[in-house]
Design an enzyme around this catalytic site. Structure first.
Site, PDB file in Angstrom:
ATOM      1  N   TYR A 268       0.778  -1.239   0.000  1.00 36.06           N
ATOM      2  CA  TYR A 268       0.000   0.000   0.000  1.00 36.06           C
ATOM      3  C   TYR A 268       0.812   1.293   0.000  1.00 36.06           C
ATOM      4  O   TYR A 268       0.274   2.343  -0.341  1.00 36.06           O
ATOM      5  CB  TYR A 268      -0.949   0.006   1.204  1.00 36.06           C
TER       6      TYR A 268
ATOM      7  N   ASN B  77      -8.562 -14.257  -0.791  1.00 34.05           N
ATOM      8  CA  ASN B  77      -9.158 -12.984  -0.365  1.00 34.05           C
ATOM      9  C   ASN B  77     -10.523 -12.858  -1.030  1.00 34.05           C
ATOM     10  O   ASN B  77     -10.614 -12.808  -2.252  1.00 34.05           O
ATOM     11  CB  ASN B  77      -8.264 -11.813  -0.782  1.00 34.05           C
TER      12      ASN B  77
ATOM     13  N   GLY C 237      -8.422  -5.871  -2.150  1.00 30.80           N
ATOM     14  CA  GLY C 237      -8.230  -4.435  -2.213  1.00 30.80           C
ATOM     15  C   GLY C 237      -8.591  -3.856  -3.567  1.00 30.80           C
ATOM     16  O   GLY C 237      -8.454  -4.504  -4.604  1.00 30.80           O
TER      17      GLY C 237
END
Length: 361
Positions: free
Chosen positions: A271, A327, A331
């Site tokens: 990130y 996941n 994201g």
């Protein structure tokens, strides 16, 4: 303790037809690894290899009705969720969708009854573990992504790995840890280095690479500070890959390369840093890439995941693939991997968000 002590080369799944299908395309695809320093140029070349364009079944934004984009929340991944959700909200609004930000940290979850559907971008506990999914199912509100079962399983790294083992899918050997664990026994079983992880966290939160026995207690303390359960996993030396899955299709594989190749793809690399390498094409042969895509689809289906998600995997130095985790609400930030893979598949970010929301119709 739980783990797999078989030799790495003997624990690969039998995915019938993968190799044969891959060989048919081996001469037609370009698989030279290209570091995405200028993503538009690299990804444009990959798009040319795609055979079928993606066409949405929803043609007009009015068909979606009133949409709640749920993000923020109270988990350790709140900051990431805020970035992801804001990007999704803007993408939908840009296309005329009547979309509104909904943050469970400040709003009552029952207020979602005023909406026609939910785009879930709530990372971590409360949004990715089946809690929100169960509430929305109870309220009969259509939602993006997986349901209760896959969400709960996917958020629990240990039970996901146990399920994959039961299905014959290769996943790195591991052990559950407690404060009373015999650290030497863990090292004897799994070797060194190790990766220590909270069982119920995402975004690499609380993870530590351990190179020697003396580092284990501190790594455990870091992980347990992020949750209620901790695991140790054998360190796989090799290349790391991620595979986005949308509508039961595995998108082009991305290879990840942190600036410090001795470390892992941690929170900072995900990130904050701009020197992480993302490679599309990923550098695998056509045979290997299709094998990894098939393995990832099998892993995705095994936990009953639906709609969209992402599977992470490693390739060891002998060429064997090992599943790491899944996941179910990946994201969607500027550094995120599903949008990157979608771009390689032929969709920009706005189109991807529309396509995911269309799954609720």
């Amino acid at each position: 303790m739980s783990g797999n002590n078989n030799k790495e080369s003997s624990n690969q799944p039998n995915l019938d037809g993968v190799d044969a299908a891959a060989n048919e395309q081996n001469n037609s695809a370009n698989h030279d690894a290209t570091k995405i320093q200028k993503p538009e140029l690299a990804l444009a070349a990959v798009v040319k290899t795609q055979q079928q364009p993606i066409v949405s079944k929803v043609k007009d934004a009015s068909e979606f009705g009133k949409v709640a984009v749920v993000y923020g929340g109270n988990s350790n991944e709140r900051s990431v969720s805020l970035d992801s959700g804001a990007a999704v909200l803007l993408a939908l609004q840009n296309q005329g969708v009547d979309a509104t930000h909904f943050d469970p940290k400040y709003q009552q979850i029952t207020d979602l009854m005023a909406y026609d559907r939910v785009f879930n971008v709530l990372h971590g506990r409360g949004g990715e573990d089946g809690v929100l999914q169960g509430m929305l199912q109870w309220l009969d509100i259509p939602q993006t992504g997986s349901g209760i079962l896959a969400s709960a399983l996917g958020m629990d790294k240990v039970r996901t790995k146990q399920l994959w083992q039961g299905c014959g899918l290769a996943t790195a050997p591991f052990a559950l840890l407690t404060a009373d664990t015999d650290w030497q026994q863990v090292v004897n079983m799994l070797g060194l280095p190790l990766i220590i992880k909270p069982v119920h966290e995402g975004s690499s939160i609380g993870m530590t690479k351990v190179n020697n026995l003396d580092e284990l207690p501190a790594a455990y303390a870091t992980a347990i500070g992020c949750g209620d359960a901790v695991m140790a996993e054998r360190w796989i030396t090799g290349r790391e890959f991620t595979i986005a899955i949308v509508d039961d299709e595995a998108y082009p594989v991305i290879r990840l390369e942190p600036a410090d190749i001795t470390n892992f793809y941690d929170f900072d690399a995900k990130y904050n840093r701009n020197d992480t390498g993302y490679y599309i094409p990923c550098g695998l042969s056509a045979n290997e890439e299709q094998h990894l895509q098939a393995l990832s689809l099998a892993a995705f289906r095994a936990v009953d995941a639906k709609g969209w998600g992402r599977v992470d995997a490693m390739q060891d130095q002998q060429g064997n693939f090992w599943l790491l985790e899944i996941n179910t609400v990946p994201g969607m930030t500027s550094h995120s991997l599903v949008p990157m893979a979608a771009k390689a598949r032929g969709m920009d970010f706005d189109q991807l968000c529309w396509h995911i929301l269309a799954q609720t119709i």
